[in-house]
Design an enzyme around this catalytic site. Structure first.
Site, PDB file in Angstrom:
ATOM      1  N   ARG A 117      30.477  48.803  84.058  1.00 52.46           N
ATOM      2  CA  ARG A 117      29.491  48.944  82.978  1.00 52.46           C
ATOM      3  C   ARG A 117      28.219  48.385  83.562  1.00 52.46           C
ATOM      4  O   ARG A 117      28.102  47.193  83.814  1.00 52.46           O
ATOM      5  CB  ARG A 117      29.938  48.154  81.738  1.00 52.46           C
ATOM      6  CG  ARG A 117      28.875  48.079  80.623  1.00 52.46           C
ATOM      7  CD  ARG A 117      28.608  49.458  80.052  1.00 52.46           C
ATOM      8  NE  ARG A 117      27.705  49.351  78.896  1.00 52.46           N
ATOM      9  CZ  ARG A 117      26.391  49.544  78.941  1.00 52.46           C
ATOM     10  NH1 ARG A 117      25.826  49.847  80.111  1.00 52.46           N
ATOM     11  NH2 ARG A 117      25.658  49.447  77.858  1.00 52.46           N
ATOM     12  N   HIS A 120      22.868  45.332  82.708  1.00 45.86           N
ATOM     13  CA  HIS A 120      22.090  45.618  81.504  1.00 45.86           C
ATOM     14  C   HIS A 120      21.872  44.344  80.697  1.00 45.86           C
ATOM     15  O   HIS A 120      22.422  43.289  81.020  1.00 45.86           O
ATOM     16  CB  HIS A 120      22.811  46.665  80.646  1.00 45.86           C
ATOM     17  CG  HIS A 120      24.104  46.175  80.063  1.00 45.86           C
ATOM     18  ND1 HIS A 120      25.259  46.048  80.801  1.00 45.86           N
ATOM     19  CD2 HIS A 120      24.428  45.775  78.804  1.00 45.86           C
ATOM     20  CE1 HIS A 120      26.245  45.593  80.040  1.00 45.86           C
ATOM     21  NE2 HIS A 120      25.763  45.402  78.828  1.00 45.86           N
ATOM     22  N   HIS A 122      20.783  43.132  76.261  1.00 45.17           N
ATOM     23  CA  HIS A 122      20.600  43.582  74.878  1.00 45.17           C
ATOM     24  C   HIS A 122      19.617  42.675  74.150  1.00 45.17           C
ATOM     25  O   HIS A 122      19.432  41.516  74.506  1.00 45.17           O
ATOM     26  CB  HIS A 122      21.912  43.516  74.078  1.00 45.17           C
ATOM     27  CG  HIS A 122      23.109  44.036  74.776  1.00 45.17           C
ATOM     28  ND1 HIS A 122      23.412  45.367  74.851  1.00 45.17           N
ATOM     29  CD2 HIS A 122      24.134  43.400  75.418  1.00 45.17           C
ATOM     30  CE1 HIS A 122      24.553  45.527  75.489  1.00 45.17           C
ATOM     31  NE2 HIS A 122      25.000  44.350  75.862  1.00 45.17           N
ATOM     32  N   GLU A 126      26.145  39.376  72.722  1.00 47.35           N
ATOM     33  CA  GLU A 126      27.381  40.136  72.929  1.00 47.35           C
ATOM     34  C   GLU A 126      28.567  39.188  72.999  1.00 47.35           C
ATOM     35  O   GLU A 126      28.625  38.305  73.852  1.00 47.35           O
ATOM     36  CB  GLU A 126      27.283  40.955  74.206  1.00 47.35           C
ATOM     37  CG  GLU A 126      28.579  41.674  74.610  1.00 47.35           C
ATOM     38  CD  GLU A 126      28.431  42.420  75.919  1.00 47.35           C
ATOM     39  OE1 GLU A 126      27.525  43.273  76.002  1.00 47.35           O
ATOM     40  OE2 GLU A 126      29.203  42.132  76.863  1.00 47.35           O
ATOM     41  N   HIS A 165      23.667  41.050  82.384  1.00 52.41           N
ATOM     42  CA  HIS A 165      25.057  40.864  82.781  1.00 52.41           C
ATOM     43  C   HIS A 165      25.679  42.186  83.225  1.00 52.41           C
ATOM     44  O   HIS A 165      25.071  43.254  83.082  1.00 52.41           O
ATOM     45  CB  HIS A 165      25.869  40.257  81.635  1.00 52.41           C
ATOM     46  CG  HIS A 165      25.783  41.025  80.346  1.00 52.41           C
ATOM     47  ND1 HIS A 165      24.708  40.907  79.484  1.00 52.41           N
ATOM     48  CD2 HIS A 165      26.620  41.928  79.776  1.00 52.41           C
ATOM     49  CE1 HIS A 165      24.902  41.692  78.437  1.00 52.41           C
ATOM     50  NE2 HIS A 165      26.055  42.335  78.593  1.00 52.41           N
ATOM     51  N   GLU A 190      24.975  50.999  71.113  1.00 51.88           N
ATOM     52  CA  GLU A 190      25.350  50.882  72.513  1.00 51.88           C
ATOM     53  C   GLU A 190      24.491  51.788  73.389  1.00 51.88           C
ATOM     54  O   GLU A 190      24.306  51.525  74.580  1.00 51.88           O
ATOM     55  CB  GLU A 190      26.835  51.230  72.671  1.00 51.88           C
ATOM     56  CG  GLU A 190      27.356  51.196  74.081  1.00 51.88           C
ATOM     57  CD  GLU A 190      27.367  49.814  74.716  1.00 51.88           C
ATOM     58  OE1 GLU A 190      27.537  49.725  75.940  1.00 51.88           O
ATOM     59  OE2 GLU A 190      27.185  48.810  73.977  1.00 51.88           O
ATOM     60  N   HIS A 300      41.386  33.575  49.907  1.00 51.18           N
ATOM     61  CA  HIS A 300      40.329  32.701  50.410  1.00 51.18           C
ATOM     62  C   HIS A 300      39.015  33.457  50.424  1.00 51.18           C
ATOM     63  O   HIS A 300      38.960  34.655  50.122  1.00 51.18           O
ATOM     64  CB  HIS A 300      40.662  32.225  51.833  1.00 51.18           C
ATOM     65  CG  HIS A 300      40.629  33.322  52.853  1.00 51.18           C
ATOM     66  ND1 HIS A 300      41.617  34.290  52.970  1.00 51.18           N
ATOM     67  CD2 HIS A 300      39.714  33.649  53.823  1.00 51.18           C
ATOM     68  CE1 HIS A 300      41.320  35.122  53.929  1.00 51.18           C
ATOM     69  NE2 HIS A 300      40.162  34.772  54.478  1.00 51.18           N
ATOM     70  N   HIS A 302      34.817  33.144  52.616  1.00 53.50           N
ATOM     71  CA  HIS A 302      34.043  32.488  53.660  1.00 53.50           C
ATOM     72  C   HIS A 302      32.641  32.175  53.135  1.00 53.50           C
ATOM     73  O   HIS A 302      31.930  33.079  52.688  1.00 53.50           O
ATOM     74  CB  HIS A 302      33.973  33.375  54.902  1.00 53.50           C
ATOM     75  CG  HIS A 302      35.330  33.698  55.448  1.00 53.50           C
ATOM     76  ND1 HIS A 302      36.024  32.838  56.266  1.00 53.50           N
ATOM     77  CD2 HIS A 302      36.138  34.777  55.261  1.00 53.50           C
ATOM     78  CE1 HIS A 302      37.195  33.369  56.568  1.00 53.50           C
ATOM     79  NE2 HIS A 302      37.282  34.547  55.970  1.00 53.50           N
ATOM     80  N   GLU A 307      32.435  38.971  57.023  1.00 50.16           N
ATOM     81  CA  GLU A 307      33.565  38.978  57.952  1.00 50.16           C
ATOM     82  C   GLU A 307      33.771  40.388  58.508  1.00 50.16           C
ATOM     83  O   GLU A 307      33.911  41.348  57.751  1.00 50.16           O
ATOM     84  CB  GLU A 307      34.840  38.518  57.244  1.00 50.16           C
ATOM     85  CG  GLU A 307      36.084  38.572  58.103  1.00 50.16           C
ATOM     86  CD  GLU A 307      37.321  38.077  57.364  1.00 50.16           C
ATOM     87  OE1 GLU A 307      38.438  38.383  57.812  1.00 50.16           O
ATOM     88  OE2 GLU A 307      37.171  37.383  56.333  1.00 50.16           O
ATOM     89  N   HIS A 346      39.406  37.422  49.160  1.00 47.53           N
ATOM     90  CA  HIS A 346      40.292  38.435  49.723  1.00 47.53           C
ATOM     91  C   HIS A 346      41.551  37.797  50.280  1.00 47.53           C
ATOM     92  O   HIS A 346      41.677  36.581  50.385  1.00 47.53           O
ATOM     93  CB  HIS A 346      39.587  39.234  50.821  1.00 47.53           C
ATOM     94  CG  HIS A 346      39.056  38.396  51.953  1.00 47.53           C
ATOM     95  ND1 HIS A 346      37.959  37.578  51.829  1.00 47.53           N
ATOM     96  CD2 HIS A 346      39.487  38.241  53.241  1.00 47.53           C
ATOM     97  CE1 HIS A 346      37.715  36.968  52.975  1.00 47.53           C
ATOM     98  NE2 HIS A 346      38.643  37.345  53.838  1.00 47.53           N
TER      99      HIS A 346
END
Length: 408
Positions: A117, A120, A122, A126, A165, A190, A300, A302, A307, A346
Site C-alpha cells: 500500500r 501516503h 491522510h 488511521e 507511512h 480511501e 449499556h 457509552h 460506537e 444497546h
C-alpha cells in the site's frame, strides 16, 4: 408437488409458528423469515430476496418491543465497492454507505505477499486491526523520527493525522495479509489519500530536480498515475528497515491487542485498548469482545461518543434504544459493520453456535461505558424499586461491579 408450492407451504408453516408464539418471544425462522409476529403482519406475496431476508430475520419480523423510526445501523462490506488492484484490493464503509456513521469510517484491505500500500498520508488518523496474516509497517514523523514493525493477527497500529507511512504484506501461510482500517472521520475516502506517486506525477520535473538536487532525467521513471497497491520487492530483515533518522518515535505506532490479559466473565471476554495502554492512539479507543453462545454484551451505553463496530466471526443481534420510545433490532454476521449513535442504550447477543467476536471503536482517547445493572445497583434501592416495581430482594442482589459480558 412443485418446488414453488413446497416453498409456499414451508413459509406458511413458519409464519403460523411465529403467530402462535408469545408476543415478541419467538424468533422468526432463519431459513424463511415471514413478517408476522404476535398475530400481526402477513406473508409477502410479491417479490422477495430470500437469502438476504434470512440474514436479517428481525428486520423482516421485528420484536414487539421495537418501535418508532430509527436510522439504519448496519452495513455489510459485501455491499461495498471492491477496488481491485495488482496485488490486492480495498473496500470501504463511510457516510456514503452508512449515512449515520459520521464520526468514523472503515476500510477493509487485502495485500498479497510483498504487495505494497504505497507511501501516503491522510488528513485523518488511521487505526488498524490485523485480521489475518502479517505486514510490515513504516512511518516517519515531523521530527525525522522513524518507526518500523512487523504486525500479525490481532495486532493494532495507529498513525496520527498527517504522518506518512506504508504497509507491505509479508510472506506466510496466508500469502500476505488482510486488515481493517478505521479513520476518525465518517466522511473519509480511501480514494482521496495523499499518495507519493500522485504528488510526484503532478510536480514539474525542474521543480523535482531543484528540490532533490538531482538531474531532471533522474525522474524519468516516475509513474504517470498513482500506484495505490502494487507488487513490491521482498522485504529484508526488519532490523534493516529500522532507519536511524533522529531516533525512534517516542510512542510506538503498534500494539499487540491479543497479548493483553482480558476481562473474563462467565459469558466471554473483553480486551480494551486506548491511550492508557496504547499511548500513540490519541483519537480512537477500542474493545475486542468475545461472547460465548447464548451470552450477551450487557445492556449499556457509552458517554463519550458514537460506537463503530466490526464483526469478525459468529452471529449476533443488537437492539438499540434511542429515547422517545424508539428502538430497533438488527442482525449481524462476520463482515458486517454496526453503529450506535452517541449515548444510545444497546446490547449485543450471541445468536449463533460459535463464539461471537467483534470490535468496538470510538472517536475518543479513552474507552468508557455505563452499565445499566451497575447504575441500578448503586442507586438507592427504594428509588429503583419505585421506578421498576421489581422485588426489593432482587434489586438488593444486583452486582455492583460491571460484568460486560453475561452468560445465557
Amino acid at each position: 408437488m412443485t418446488n414453488l408450492s413446497r416453498r409456499g407451504l414451508i413459509a406458511a408453516a413458519a409464519g403460523t409458528a411465529l403467530a402462535a408464539g408469545p408476543a415478541g418471544a419467538q424468533a422468526p425462522s432463519p431459513a424463511t423469515p415471514v413478517p408476522e409476529r404476535g398475530g400481526k403482519g402477513a406473508d409477502i406475496l410479491g417479490p422477495k430476496n430470500g437469502p438476504r431476508e434470512a440474514e436479517d430475520p428481525y428486520t423482516v419480523a421485528p420484536p414487539t418491543t421495537d418501535h418508532g423510526t430509527m436510522p439504519n445501523l448496519k452495513w455489510s462490506f459485501a455491499d461495498s465497492h471492491m477496488r481491485l488492484e495488482t496485488g490486492g484490493w480495498a473496500r470501504q464503509t463511510t457516510t456514503r454507505e452508512l449515512p449515520i456513521s459520521k464520526a468514523m469510517a472503515g476500510v477493509n484491505m487485502r495485500l498479497k505477499a510483498n504487495a505494497v500500500r504505497e507511501m501516503h498520508w491522510h488528513k485523518e488518523a488511521e487505526w488498524a486491526y490485523m485480521i489475518k496474516g502479517r505486514a510490515r509497517i513504516t512511518a516517519v514523523d515531523q521530527d525525522g523520527r522513524t518507526f518500523a514493525d512487523d504486525v500479525g493477527e490481532g495486532d493494532l497500529w495507529y498513525f496520527p493525522s498527517g504522518i506518512p507511512h506504508s504497509i507491505q504484506g509479508l510472506e506466510g501461510p496466508e500469502d500476505g495479509c488482510e486488515f481493517l482500517l478505521v479513520f476518525d472521520d465518517g466522511g473519509f475516502s480511501e480514494d482521496s489519500t495523499f499518495l507519493i506517486t500522485d504528488w510526484l506525477a503532478h510536480t514539474p520535473r525542474d521543480v523535482l530536480a531543484k528540490n532533490f538536487g538531482l538531474p531532471e532525467n533522474a525522474f524519468d521513471g516516475i509513474p504517470e498515475k498513482e500506484l495505490y497497491i502494487f507488487p513490491g520487492p521482498k522485504p529484508g530483515p526488519l532490523a534493516d528497515d529500522k532507519l536511524g533518522g533522529a531516533g525512534p518515535v517516542p510512542k510506538a505506532f503498534s500494539h499487540k491487542m491479543l497479548a493483553q490479559e482480558p476481562i473474563r466473565t462467565k459469558g466471554g471476554t473483553v480486551r480494551i485498548t486506548d491511550s492508557s495502554n496504547f499511548p500513540a492512539s490519541l483519537t480512537i479507543a477500542a474493545a475486542l469482545v468475545e461472547i460465548e453462545p447464548g451470552g450477551m454484551r450487557e445492556l449499556h451505553w457509552h458517554p463519550n461518543g458514537d460506537e463503530w463496530q466490526y464483526y469478525l466471526s459468529g452471529k449476533g443481534r443488537m437492539t438499540v434504544f434511542g429515547s422517545e420510545s424508539k428502538a430497533r433490532t438488527f442482525d449481524y454476521q462476520a463482515g458486517d459493520v454496526g453503529y450506535v449513535p452517541f449515548a444510545m442504550g444497546h446490547y449485543i447477543e450471541n445468536t449463533g453456535t460459535e463464539t461471537l467476536t467483534f470490535l468496538e471503536m470510538f472517536k475518543s482517547p479513552r474507552y468508557a461505558d455505563v452499565s445499566l445493572t451497575q447504575w441500578m445497583a448503586l442507586t438507592p434501592h427504594a428509588l429503583v424499586q419505585a421506578h421498576t416495581k421489581m422485588d426489593r430482594a432482587q434489586i438488593d442482589g444486583l452486582p455492583t461491579q460491571k460484568h460486560p459480558v453475561v452468560p445465557g
